[in-house]
Design a protein around this motif. Structure first.
Motif, PDB file in Angstrom:
ATOM      1  N   ASP A 129      71.173  27.635  12.052  1.00  0.00           N
ATOM      2  CA  ASP A 129      71.064  29.101  12.092  1.00  0.00           C
ATOM      3  C   ASP A 129      72.469  29.701  12.062  1.00  0.00           C
ATOM      4  O   ASP A 129      73.045  30.093  13.083  1.00  0.00           O
ATOM      5  N   GLY A 155      72.874  33.317  13.312  1.00  0.00           N
ATOM      6  CA  GLY A 155      72.555  33.530  14.707  1.00  0.00           C
ATOM      7  C   GLY A 155      71.452  34.523  14.987  1.00  0.00           C
ATOM      8  O   GLY A 155      71.410  35.104  16.083  1.00  0.00           O
ATOM      9  N   ARG A 197      70.407  25.344  16.447  1.00  0.00           N
ATOM     10  CA  ARG A 197      71.809  25.594  16.745  1.00  0.00           C
ATOM     11  C   ARG A 197      72.706  25.258  15.551  1.00  0.00           C
ATOM     12  O   ARG A 197      73.665  25.986  15.237  1.00  0.00           O
ATOM     13  N   ASP A 198      72.397  24.107  14.872  1.00  0.00           N
ATOM     14  CA  ASP A 198      73.259  23.648  13.779  1.00  0.00           C
ATOM     15  C   ASP A 198      73.072  24.431  12.488  1.00  0.00           C
ATOM     16  O   ASP A 198      74.003  24.564  11.695  1.00  0.00           O
ATOM     17  N   GLN A 217      65.508  22.540  18.798  1.00  0.00           N
ATOM     18  CA  GLN A 217      66.609  23.364  19.316  1.00  0.00           C
ATOM     19  C   GLN A 217      67.953  22.944  18.724  1.00  0.00           C
ATOM     20  O   GLN A 217      68.807  23.789  18.418  1.00  0.00           O
ATOM     21  N   GLN A 218      68.143  21.610  18.532  1.00  0.00           N
ATOM     22  CA  GLN A 218      69.396  21.132  17.934  1.00  0.00           C
ATOM     23  C   GLN A 218      69.539  21.650  16.505  1.00  0.00           C
ATOM     24  O   GLN A 218      70.605  22.114  16.094  1.00  0.00           O
TER      25      GLN A 218
END
Length: 517
Positions: A488, A491, A485-486, A481-482
């Motif tokens: 992608d 989005g 987030r960093d 997940q980290q």
């Protein structure tokens, strides 16, 4: 019933019954006022001139010396088996002749004392005899009697292994002989005196001390078979004595034991022998096998058939090639092997295509490897990977396991990997990537992580990577997940290869947000 049936075909009979009537439509026979269902007893021929009755399956329900033999080529009369009929096996010398002549003879040990279906099945499959186990089971004479009846119905003699240590071997054996056993197997024979006792228990005077009465083996004096004297003589000729040596003491006394007359075979029991030698349960240990082989040679040199356990086809081949004639398998092992084989195939089928589960299993093992274990695996894998393609076959993994260079703990982990591959139907292990997936290397080797990403994209044949793909690579939802987030940047919930490569390449080595993970 048989007496009435016989009398109905004798013109001179004074028996007050009317002739037998057979109704095909009602599937029954009528004698006097009694109507009985015949079920499978379809009479195809009745010859009143010699008092023989033949049924559809060529089974003799009673016959004399004038009886016609079974038809040539009958499937119910295999050339290596005695004709299946309702005459007791003691009236037939087939089994003892095979033992005396040293022919291969295969029995089945069973402790399933309350089930007769499997006994009939074994008889139909062609096994030479049933070894009813009253030592390693809860069997009683009455439960063994049911097994004997089932075996006799399918033309298979029964030998009973009695328990060891009874003060009165003769009296204890008598219960099973009365039930209809063709012979007795004495466990843990340790002396000439033990062997002499079991011979006395099985044989009638003057050869032994067995008690005489009307019993199943002599048809209670009914039917064919001659006088009681004739039947006793036949019984002494065809009854079987088997003994088991299963300790060093028994093997030391083997030469004296073999001087006893009327012993038909000596069985060397590997399980108890291995325990007595200090190798509990290691029945294929080289020293145990050497002791058994040497004992078999001594037994055969005395003109007696030697017996051994055969739990697998390989066992049978191994011991037959060394001259053993009486090979016995175990009904429980047959059941377990068949059930386990089917379940393994079921699991293998269900695991096909479950790539995420298979990868997770390897990652779980890899994550628990220490740096020393990783080094040991790499050193051995390099040697056994003969073509250097980075792939290890199951055979090459076996070579690695046989190298003796692993600790017990590491060997167990590698065996776990091999078992997982075999169960899932995988034939090759990508060992370089497997080691790259270990926890220490995933923390320290950035190039390896990038290579894993390349491989993931290549296998997926797609331009994007999902959160589940990241979970597979990094084995952790928080890390996945980290990274999502960093990295992608657009989005869209997916990472393109360009996004991923750019993020990894541009991150400074001191950046704890990505590189350390």
């Amino acid at each position: 019933f048989l007496s009435l049936l016989r009398s109905s075909f004798r013109p001179q009979s004074s028996c007050a019954v009317r002739p037998l009537q057979y109704s095909a439509s009602k599937n029954c026979i009528t004698i006097g006022r009694r109507t009985l269902p015949t079920t499978a007893l379809y009479f195809s021929l009745i010859q009143s001139n010699n008092n023989s009755i033949f049924c559809h399956q060529n089974r003799h329900y009673f016959s004399d010396t004038k009886s016609n033999p079974p038809t040539k080529g009958s499937t119910n009369n295999p050339s290596n088996r005695r004709t299946t009929h309702l005459v007791h096996s003691l009236q037939d010398g087939t089994l003892r002749q095979k033992l005396k002549q040293g022919h291969p003879t295969v029995g089945v040990v069973t402790g399933f004392h309350n089930d007769t279906d499997h006994v009939e099945t074994l008889g139909l499959l062609g096994y030479d005899f049933l070894w009813a186990d009253a030592e390693h089971s809860c069997a009683s004479p009455s439960s063994v009697a049911a097994l004997i009846l089932a075996a006799e119905r399918r033309g298979m003699p029964t030998l009973v292994r009695i328990g060891y240590g009874y003060q009165d071997i003769i009296g204890h054996s008598q219960k099973y002989l009365v039930a209809g056993a063709q012979g007795i197997i004495l466990p843990n024979c340790q002396s000439k005196q033990d062997a002499e006792k079991i011979v006395k228990a099985v044989k009638f005077p003057p050869m032994g001390e067995r008690g005489l009465a009307g019993e199943r083996w002599n048809s209670w004096g009914l039917g064919e078979g001659g006088s009681l004297k004739d039947r006793v003589n036949v019984c002494n000729q065809n009854s079987i004595v088997g003994i088991i040596v299963e300790s060093q003491k028994g093997i030391d006394a083997l030469d004296e034991i073999l001087t006893v007359d009327e012993i038909d075979f000596v069985f060397v029991a590997p399980t108890d022998l291995s325990a007595d030698m200090g190798y509990h349960g290691e029945i294929r240990h080289p020293k145990v096998r050497a002791k058994i082989d040497e004992s078999g040679k001594r037994i055969r040199a005395a003109g007696v058939s030697s017996g051994m356990l055969a739990l697998t086809p390989d066992d049978y081949t191994y011991w037959r090639s060394r001259g053993f004639q009486v090979l016995c398998c175990v009904a429980h092992n047959m059941f377990v092997d068949g059930a386990a084989k089917l379940m393994n195939e079921i699991v293998k089928h269900e695991l096909k295509g479950m790539s995420t589960l298979k990868k997770a299993a390897k990652l779980l093992i890899a994550s628990n490897l220490s740096l020393d274990e990783i080094g040991s695996l790499r050193d051995v894998f390099v040697v056994v990977d003969k073509n250097g393609d980075g792939q290890l076959s199951l055979e090459e993994i076996d070579l690695a396991l046989d190298s003796g260079k692993f600790s017990i703990e590491l060997e167990e982990k590698l065996r776990g990997i091999r078992a997982d591959m075999s169960m899932a139907g995988e034939e090759l292990l990508d060992w370089k990537h497997f080691l790259a997936g270990t926890m220490p290397e995933r923390y320290t080797n950035q190039e390896t992580k990038l290579q894993l990403a390349f491989d993931q994209f290549r296998k997926a044949q797609a331009g994007n990577m999902s959160i589940s793909d990241l979970n597979d690579i990094f084995s952790g939802e928080d890390i996945a997940q980290q990274i999502m987030r960093d990295v992608d940047t657009d989005g869209d919930g997916h990472i393109s290869f360009d996004e991923f490569k750019s993020a990894v390449s541009s991150s400074p080595s001191t950046d704890d947000s990505l590189n350390s993970k």
